[in-house]
Design a protein around this motif. Structure first.
Motif, short mmCIF file in Angstrom:
data_model
loop_
_atom_site.label_atom_id
_atom_site.label_comp_id
_atom_site.label_asym_id
_atom_site.label_seq_id
_atom_site.Cartn_x
_atom_site.Cartn_y
_atom_site.Cartn_z
N ALA A 31 10.92 1.25 18.01
CA ALA A 31 10.40 0.97 16.71
C ALA A 31 9.39 0.00 16.47
N TYR A 32 9.58 -1.10 17.15
CA TYR A 32 8.90 -2.31 17.03
C TYR A 32 7.51 -1.87 17.75
N ARG A 33 7.45 -1.33 18.97
CA ARG A 33 6.46 -0.98 19.75
C ARG A 33 5.74 0.17 18.73
N ASP A 34 6.32 1.08 18.09
CA ASP A 34 5.66 2.24 17.43
C ASP A 34 4.55 1.50 16.38
N ARG A 35 5.53 0.63 15.55
CA ARG A 35 4.68 -0.34 14.63
C ARG A 35 3.45 -1.08 15.13
N LEU A 36 3.55 -1.50 16.32
CA LEU A 36 2.15 -1.96 16.96
C LEU A 36 1.23 -1.14 17.25
N ARG A 37 1.71 0.12 17.85
CA ARG A 37 0.76 1.11 18.06
C ARG A 37 0.20 1.62 16.89
N ALA A 38 0.80 1.60 15.76
CA ALA A 38 0.08 2.11 14.45
C ALA A 38 -1.02 1.16 14.01
N ALA A 39 -0.68 -0.04 14.14
CA ALA A 39 -1.63 -1.19 14.01
C ALA A 39 -3.02 -1.34 14.96
N ALA A 40 -2.64 -0.74 16.30
CA ALA A 40 -3.72 -0.96 17.28
C ALA A 40 -3.47 0.19 18.25
N PRO A 41 -3.82 1.42 17.67
CA PRO A 41 -3.90 2.53 18.72
C PRO A 41 -4.60 2.22 19.95
N GLY A 42 -4.16 2.84 20.87
CA GLY A 42 -4.49 2.43 22.46
C GLY A 42 -3.88 1.49 23.05
N ILE A 43 -2.97 0.81 22.39
CA ILE A 43 -2.33 -0.46 23.06
C ILE A 43 -1.31 -0.07 24.18
N VAL A 44 -1.29 -0.60 24.98
CA VAL A 44 -0.14 -0.39 26.31
C VAL A 44 0.59 -1.69 26.27
N PHE A 45 1.58 -1.63 27.16
CA PHE A 45 2.70 -2.48 27.16
C PHE A 45 2.93 -2.89 28.52
N LEU A 46 3.24 -4.30 28.80
CA LEU A 46 3.57 -4.80 30.12
C LEU A 46 4.80 -5.40 29.87
N HIS A 47 6.04 -4.60 30.16
CA HIS A 47 7.41 -4.90 30.13
C HIS A 47 7.63 -6.02 31.44
N LEU A 48 7.94 -7.23 31.16
CA LEU A 48 8.46 -7.89 32.00
C LEU A 48 9.94 -8.05 32.20
N THR A 49 10.59 -7.57 33.37
CA THR A 49 11.74 -7.45 33.49
C THR A 49 12.59 -8.50 34.34
N GLY A 50 13.72 -8.54 34.35
CA GLY A 50 14.51 -9.41 35.32
C GLY A 50 15.94 -9.41 35.12
#
Length: 169
Positions: A89-108
């Motif tokens: 839901a947070y990522r959806d909110r960010l995408r709504a504000a900035a269409p075309g955004i991509v995510f770099l998920h740092l995992t560990g």
């Protein structure tokens, strides 16, 4: 995305994954500006986290809107911003504000991240909140534009792998 396309990237993940370290390296490699997501937090959020109190969705809303507004202002020019973006839901909110955004998920591994958090100084995010971060985390879904990169190596290697993966999108 190609190597010449302006990238609009959110570096996401739990506290302690290295968003603040890796984000500027990725931005430099892509030739775009970097914004530190923690700088968008209202003072009340910082006070809460400093006290070891997890943020709730209501706390995060103005922060996510501020991060999204910055990202939206970079459309066409590109940019990299750090933001935990733990829930879909947070990522959806960010995408709504900035269409075309991509995510770099740092995992560990949780133990590695906890050790890194314990070693850092001067950060408001309490290591006591790591469990709540992992409990909240919803990894990227197949329909979300983005990549996941492991944070075990040193920051320069993580950034190199991240940029290579982002360019393949």
């Amino acid at each position: 995305m190609t190597a010449t396309t302006p990238h609009l990237v959110v570096v996401m993940g739990t506290a302690g994954t290295g968003k603040t370290t890796v984000g500027p390296l990725v931005a430099a490699a892509l030739g775009v500006p970097y914004a530190e997501g923690d700088g968008f937090h209202p003072a009340a959020n910082i006070a809460k986290m400093s006290a070891g109190i997890p943020l709730d969705d209501d706390d995060r809303a103005p922060w996510l809107d501020a991060v999204g507004a910055w990202a939206g202002s970079q459309a066409g020019a590109g940019g990299v911003v750090s933001c935990s973006a733990l829930k879909r839901a947070y990522r959806d909110r960010l995408r709504a504000a900035a269409p075309g955004i991509v995510f770099l998920h740092l995992t560990g591994d949780r133990e590695l991240i906890a050790a890194r958090m314990a070693a850092r100084q001067g950060h408001f995010m309490s290591a006591r909140l790591l469990a709540s971060q992992f409990a909240t985390l919803e990894p990227l879904e197949d329909d979300e534009a983005g990549v996941a990169v492991d944070v075990t190596p040193e920051a320069a290697v993580i950034a190199e792998r991240a940029v290579a993966a982002l360019r393949r999108l």
